[in-house]
Motif scaffolding. Structure first.
Motif, PDB file in Angstrom:
ATOM      1  N   UNK A  87       0.947  -1.100  -0.107  1.00 16.88           N
ATOM      2  CA  UNK A  87      -0.002  -0.053   0.052  1.00 16.88           C
ATOM      3  C   UNK A  87       0.725   1.274  -0.042  1.00 16.88           C
ATOM      4  N   UNK A  88       2.120   1.295   0.664  1.00 16.16           N
ATOM      5  CA  UNK A  88       2.749   2.401   0.627  1.00 16.16           C
ATOM      6  C   UNK A  88       4.111   1.881   0.274  1.00 16.16           C
ATOM      7  N   UNK A  89       4.531   1.782  -0.880  1.00 15.88           N
ATOM      8  CA  UNK A  89       5.910   1.117  -1.540  1.00 15.88           C
ATOM      9  C   UNK A  89       7.171   2.405  -1.099  1.00 15.88           C
ATOM     10  N   UNK A  90       6.770   3.692  -0.903  1.00 11.13           N
ATOM     11  CA  UNK A  90       7.851   4.488  -0.425  1.00 11.13           C
ATOM     12  C   UNK A  90       8.112   4.660   1.068  1.00 11.13           C
ATOM     13  N   UNK A  91       7.330   3.806   1.807  1.00  6.90           N
ATOM     14  CA  UNK A  91       7.684   3.650   3.349  1.00  6.90           C
ATOM     15  C   UNK A  91       9.118   3.286   3.438  1.00  6.90           C
ATOM     16  N   UNK A  92       9.675   3.874   4.331  1.00 11.35           N
ATOM     17  CA  UNK A  92      11.142   3.574   4.663  1.00 11.35           C
ATOM     18  C   UNK A  92      11.317   3.177   6.215  1.00 11.35           C
ATOM     19  N   UNK A  93      10.395   2.100   6.562  1.00 11.01           N
ATOM     20  CA  UNK A  93      10.253   1.635   7.953  1.00 11.01           C
ATOM     21  C   UNK A  93      10.895   0.061   7.800  1.00 11.01           C
ATOM     22  N   UNK A  94      11.479  -0.110   9.105  1.00  6.27           N
ATOM     23  CA  UNK A  94      11.837  -1.581   9.392  1.00  6.27           C
ATOM     24  C   UNK A  94      10.618  -2.228  10.078  1.00  6.27           C
ATOM     25  N   UNK A  95      10.864  -3.482  10.003  1.00  5.46           N
ATOM     26  CA  UNK A  95       9.774  -4.391  10.641  1.00  5.46           C
ATOM     27  C   UNK A  95       9.286  -3.908  11.990  1.00  5.46           C
ATOM     28  N   UNK A  96      10.430  -3.524  13.021  1.00  7.36           N
ATOM     29  CA  UNK A  96       9.810  -3.429  14.371  1.00  7.36           C
ATOM     30  C   UNK A  96       9.337  -1.906  14.153  1.00  7.36           C
ATOM     31  N   UNK A  97       9.438  -1.001  13.440  1.00  8.63           N
ATOM     32  CA  UNK A  97       8.767   0.293  13.449  1.00  8.63           C
ATOM     33  C   UNK A  97       7.292   0.125  12.901  1.00  8.63           C
ATOM     34  N   UNK A  98       7.272  -0.658  11.967  1.00  6.12           N
ATOM     35  CA  UNK A  98       5.555  -0.982  11.457  1.00  6.12           C
ATOM     36  C   UNK A  98       5.056  -1.813  12.654  1.00  6.12           C
ATOM     37  N   UNK A  99       5.644  -2.770  13.231  1.00  2.17           N
ATOM     38  CA  UNK A  99       4.831  -3.346  14.197  1.00  2.17           C
ATOM     39  C   UNK A  99       4.408  -2.456  15.174  1.00  2.17           C
TER      40      UNK A  99
END
Length: 105
Positions: A87-99
């Motif tokens: 949904x947001x391919x430009x998002x620059x976050x790692x898995x921990x940040x997304x969780x």
């Protein structure tokens, strides 16, 4: 003749002031419109994730992932991470940040 020059100068100054004010209003309207569109699009992106069943179902897995510092990776969390990145391919976050973000929804 001096009265004619004075009236001409006054008319010219009024015309110039009106043109400047008009330009300022147009510029302000353009900037406010652009900022409004950016705010609306980011709000739409956040609300679409907040309302998404795949993301909401991953909250328990996200909690385990964050609590274990990334050691426990559930199937629902993996699906949610994949969905968010699609949904947001430009998002620059790692898995921990997304969780962590999933937990805040």
């Amino acid at each position: 003749m001096p009265i004619f020059r004075l009236l001409s100068l006054t008319g010219l100054l009024m015309f110039t002031a009106a043109a400047s004010a008009s330009s300022l209003v147009a510029t302000t309207d353009t900037l406010v419109g652009a900022l409004s569109e950016v705010a609306q699009s980011s709000s739409d992106a956040t609300s679409s994730l907040r309302d998404n069943k795949v993301v909401l179902d991953a909250r328990d897995d996200a909690a385990a992932f964050v609590a274990s510092q990334g050691q426990i990776r559930g199937v629902q969390l993996e699906a949610a991470l994949q969905h968010i990145r699609q949904q947001a391919p430009a998002l620059q976050s790692d898995d921990l940040q997304l969780a962590s973000a999933i937990l805040s929804l």
